[in-house]
Design a protein around this motif. Structure first.
Motif, mmCIF file in Angstrom:
data_model
loop_
_atom_site.group_PDB
_atom_site.id
_atom_site.type_symbol
_atom_site.label_atom_id
_atom_site.label_comp_id
_atom_site.label_asym_id
_atom_site.label_seq_id
_atom_site.Cartn_x
_atom_site.Cartn_y
_atom_site.Cartn_z
ATOM 1 N N THR A 168 39.045 71.742 47.247
ATOM 2 C CA THR A 168 39.045 71.163 48.580
ATOM 3 C C THR A 168 41.305 71.779 48.286
ATOM 4 O O THR A 168 42.180 71.609 49.081
ATOM 5 C CB THR A 168 39.525 70.142 49.737
ATOM 6 O OG1 THR A 168 39.333 69.179 48.837
ATOM 7 C CG2 THR A 168 38.132 69.972 50.468
ATOM 8 N N ASN A 169 41.128 72.233 46.895
ATOM 9 C CA ASN A 169 42.438 72.409 46.009
ATOM 10 C C ASN A 169 43.403 71.422 46.496
ATOM 11 O O ASN A 169 44.631 71.415 46.658
ATOM 12 C CB ASN A 169 43.244 73.798 47.531
ATOM 13 C CG ASN A 169 42.259 74.807 46.592
ATOM 14 O OD1 ASN A 169 41.936 74.821 45.874
ATOM 15 N ND2 ASN A 169 42.152 75.073 48.035
ATOM 16 N N ARG A 170 43.053 69.665 46.196
ATOM 17 C CA ARG A 170 43.543 68.658 45.598
ATOM 18 C C ARG A 170 43.877 68.549 44.531
ATOM 19 O O ARG A 170 44.424 67.828 44.046
ATOM 20 C CB ARG A 170 43.001 67.637 46.895
ATOM 21 C CG ARG A 170 43.253 67.809 48.431
ATOM 22 C CD ARG A 170 42.064 66.593 48.909
ATOM 23 N NE ARG A 170 42.693 66.156 50.141
ATOM 24 C CZ ARG A 170 41.392 67.320 51.556
ATOM 25 N NH1 ARG A 170 41.030 67.938 51.087
ATOM 26 N NH2 ARG A 170 42.341 67.169 52.154
ATOM 27 N N ALA A 171 43.098 69.086 43.926
ATOM 28 C CA ALA A 171 43.226 68.300 42.611
ATOM 29 C C ALA A 171 43.286 69.585 41.891
ATOM 30 O O ALA A 171 42.428 70.965 42.295
ATOM 31 C CB ALA A 171 42.262 67.792 41.834
ATOM 32 N N HIS A 172 43.626 70.061 40.458
ATOM 33 C CA HIS A 172 43.744 71.028 39.450
ATOM 34 C C HIS A 172 42.028 71.247 38.297
ATOM 35 O O HIS A 172 42.322 69.214 38.187
ATOM 36 C CB HIS A 172 44.377 71.187 38.416
ATOM 37 C CG HIS A 172 46.248 71.834 38.583
ATOM 38 N ND1 HIS A 172 46.491 72.792 39.594
ATOM 39 C CD2 HIS A 172 46.997 70.357 39.144
ATOM 40 C CE1 HIS A 172 47.569 73.071 40.126
ATOM 41 N NE2 HIS A 172 48.383 71.836 40.054
ATOM 42 N N CYS A 187 34.994 64.073 42.282
ATOM 43 C CA CYS A 187 36.316 65.081 41.505
ATOM 44 C C CYS A 187 36.369 66.495 41.942
ATOM 45 O O CYS A 187 36.563 67.809 42.300
ATOM 46 C CB CYS A 187 35.672 64.747 40.097
ATOM 47 S SG CYS A 187 35.957 63.549 39.820
ATOM 48 N N ASN A 188 34.244 67.226 42.120
ATOM 49 C CA ASN A 188 34.920 67.938 42.937
ATOM 50 C C ASN A 188 34.531 68.429 43.673
ATOM 51 O O ASN A 188 35.732 69.773 44.274
ATOM 52 C CB ASN A 188 32.572 68.075 42.719
ATOM 53 C CG ASN A 188 32.497 68.259 41.151
ATOM 54 O OD1 ASN A 188 32.726 68.250 40.324
ATOM 55 N ND2 ASN A 188 31.040 68.206 41.074
ATOM 56 N N ALA A 248 41.510 66.574 38.042
ATOM 57 C CA ALA A 248 39.620 66.886 38.190
ATOM 58 C C ALA A 248 38.925 67.174 36.802
ATOM 59 O O ALA A 248 39.963 67.996 36.924
ATOM 60 C CB ALA A 248 39.969 66.020 39.897
ATOM 61 N N PHE A 249 38.108 66.309 36.491
ATOM 62 C CA PHE A 249 37.541 66.383 35.820
ATOM 63 C C PHE A 249 36.043 67.227 36.604
ATOM 64 O O PHE A 249 35.478 66.141 37.491
ATOM 65 C CB PHE A 249 36.978 66.285 34.635
ATOM 66 C CG PHE A 249 37.634 65.751 33.513
ATOM 67 C CD1 PHE A 249 37.433 66.363 32.426
ATOM 68 C CD2 PHE A 249 37.933 64.749 33.810
ATOM 69 C CE1 PHE A 249 38.103 66.583 31.228
ATOM 70 C CE2 PHE A 249 39.720 64.633 32.608
ATOM 71 C CZ PHE A 249 39.418 64.930 30.857
ATOM 72 N N PRO A 250 35.261 68.428 36.350
ATOM 73 C CA PRO A 250 34.351 68.753 37.233
ATOM 74 C C PRO A 250 33.227 68.137 36.444
ATOM 75 O O PRO A 250 32.517 67.566 36.225
ATOM 76 C CB PRO A 250 34.227 70.518 36.943
ATOM 77 C CG PRO A 250 34.781 70.512 35.571
ATOM 78 C CD PRO A 250 35.563 69.428 35.457
ATOM 79 N N GLY A 251 32.330 67.501 37.790
ATOM 80 C CA GLY A 251 30.704 66.918 37.321
ATOM 81 C C GLY A 251 29.694 68.320 38.125
ATOM 82 O O GLY A 251 29.619 68.783 38.576
ATOM 83 N N ASN A 252 28.507 67.200 37.412
ATOM 84 C CA ASN A 252 26.728 67.536 37.839
ATOM 85 C C ASN A 252 27.164 67.620 38.926
ATOM 86 O O ASN A 252 27.558 66.388 39.856
ATOM 87 C CB ASN A 252 25.667 66.362 36.835
ATOM 88 C CG ASN A 252 24.908 67.192 37.717
ATOM 89 O OD1 ASN A 252 24.557 67.834 38.771
ATOM 90 N ND2 ASN A 252 23.606 66.720 36.868
ATOM 91 N N LEU A 253 26.394 68.769 39.901
ATOM 92 C CA LEU A 253 26.932 68.628 41.262
ATOM 93 C C LEU A 253 25.635 67.535 42.471
ATOM 94 O O LEU A 253 26.045 67.170 42.848
ATOM 95 C CB LEU A 253 25.881 69.667 41.912
ATOM 96 C CG LEU A 253 26.583 71.500 41.352
ATOM 97 C CD1 LEU A 253 26.570 72.700 42.149
ATOM 98 C CD2 LEU A 253 28.242 70.893 41.762
ATOM 99 N N ASN A 254 24.435 67.303 41.495
ATOM 100 C CA ASN A 254 23.916 66.219 42.064
ATOM 101 C C ASN A 254 24.590 64.558 41.461
ATOM 102 O O ASN A 254 23.655 63.623 41.798
ATOM 103 C CB ASN A 254 22.529 66.152 41.419
ATOM 104 C CG ASN A 254 22.027 68.051 42.005
ATOM 105 O OD1 ASN A 254 22.266 67.750 42.968
ATOM 106 N ND2 ASN A 254 21.392 68.366 40.774
ATOM 107 N N GLN A 255 24.861 64.985 40.464
ATOM 108 C CA GLN A 255 25.628 63.102 40.626
ATOM 109 C C GLN A 255 26.912 62.610 41.365
ATOM 110 O O GLN A 255 27.361 63.491 41.765
ATOM 111 C CB GLN A 255 26.335 63.154 38.948
ATOM 112 C CG GLN A 255 27.009 62.184 38.718
ATOM 113 C CD GLN A 255 26.062 61.175 38.763
ATOM 114 O OE1 GLN A 255 26.141 59.734 39.274
ATOM 115 N NE2 GLN A 255 25.300 61.127 37.497
#
Length: 365
Positions: free
Chosen positions: A271-275, A265-266, A252-259
């Motif tokens: 939760t360790n479900r994605a790299h 993705c975050n 998963a690509f990380p993204g803005n915390l408020n988006q």
């Protein structure tokens, strides 16, 4: 095996992939299922009086005849689960479809296949990272799987077409239509550079309940599922969860915390479900896609380490290739992954094998 009867097997109300496999294991082929007696049918696990009646209904054969005429008219390929052209990665999934309808020219058993999924409400951020990822994957000759939906799915297909990568759309309906209709032109181009795939027969509408079923195929066809942009609820997270249950890598690509459309993705990363990945180089590392031009040298074990017959088979198979992914090792040895996982762990504990990113293993010097 009769194609007509293979299709008929999927038309029986109440018979899904698991029960259908029980029937095939017992009767050996689909045609024999329809010539069996009620008494014989009811000896099969999961087959009671109601299902036996459904199997013997003549309507099932009429429906199969109509479908056969449709696929012959439109030159659709039918892939049956125990035949050689059926996608090998899907055969490792316990709930894989019994039969797939396919139109296109992409190799569904290509060496490198990724699934890209995400929100239908793609932002400029999501579109940009999707484009960059696919552009940078060109040298790896990767096939791209997605769901032909609005948003990230469409963007993945469009960019794969633009950068010359095969791309396959997995549909939640029959091949007699394209949904959404806005993707018709793109779908036509995909037939020349990829394909369209579904487990649903003609006449099947794009109903809501079909899409989780479609998502398991998207997850099962690929080595890794990549979530580009997603909210905390929706099909992308369902696909990621299914991929995890299949023991496939998820990124998963990380993204803005408020988006809103980065929250899913975050969450997967947290939760360790994605790299966490930020581009193709991270995927290359995770999947061990770097090409080593140095010829592999035969490895010799220290004298004090001994192996039983099972471990020796694993050792010899990996040594012949230099290193190997778990899925490929399972296919070559024709072992279930449950048996293989135990053997690999024991060999790793003995210092015979080293685990690499991307579920790869190599022999230790």
């Amino acid at each position: 095996m009769s194609l007509f009867h293979q299709i008929a097997l999927t038309k029986i109300n109440g018979v899904g992939p698991v029960i259908a496999r029980h029937l095939l294991d017992h009767f050996q082929d689909a045609e024999a299922v329809f010539s069996a007696s009620r008494k014989a049918l009811m000896t099969i696990p999961g087959i009671g009086s109601r299902l036996a009646t459904a199997i013997l209904e003549t309507r099932v054969l009429r429906d199969a005849e109509n479908e056969l005429q449709f696929i012959e008219k439109h030159r659709i390929k039918v892939l049956f689960w125990n035949e050689k052209h059926y996608p090998k990665r899907l055969t490792e999934c316990p709930d894989a479809p019994l039969l797939l309808y396919y139109k296109g020219n992409a190799d569904l058993n290509a060496p490198r296949i990724i699934s890209i999924v995400g929100t239908r409400n793609a932002t400029s951020y999501g579109k940009a990272i999707c484009s960059e990822l696919i552009r940078d994957l060109q040298p790896y000759h990767t096939s791209v799987i997605s769901g032909l939906a609005y948003g990230i799915d469409s963007h993945a297909h469009q960019n794969a077409l633009a950068y010359g990568l095969p791309t396959v759309g997995v549909l939640g309906h029959g091949l007699d239509r394209i949904y959404p209709s806005a993707n018709r032109e793109m779908a036509a181009r995909m037939l020349d550079q990829g394909g369209l795939l579904t487990e649903f027969p003609s006449g099947t509408n794009p109903d809501r309940q079909n899409f989780p079923m479609r998502n398991r195929i998207i997850a099962g066809l690929a080595d890794v599922t990549i979530v580009v942009e997603a909210a905390t609820r929706g099909g992308a997270l369902i696909t990621a969860e299914i991929a995890n249950t299949y023991n496939r890598d998820v990124c998963a690509f990380p993204g803005n915390l408020n988006q809103e459309f980065s929250a899913g993705c975050n969450y997967l990363i947290k939760t360790n479900r994605a790299h966490l990945i930020t581009g193709a180089k991270d995927l290359e590392y995770l999947m061990n896609w770097e090409i080593d031009e140095t010829p592999a040298q035969p490895k010799q074990l220290p004298l004090h380490i001994s192996m039983d017959r099972t471990e020796q088979q694993v050792f010899d198979t990996i040594q012949a290739m230099g290193q190997m992914a778990v899925d490929e090792l399972s296919r070559r040895l024709q072992w279930p992954q449950s048996k293989l996982a135990i053997t690999l762990l024991e060999m790793e504990m003995k210092g015979i094998l080293a685990a690499l990113p991307g579920k790869m293993y190599r022999i230790l010097s």
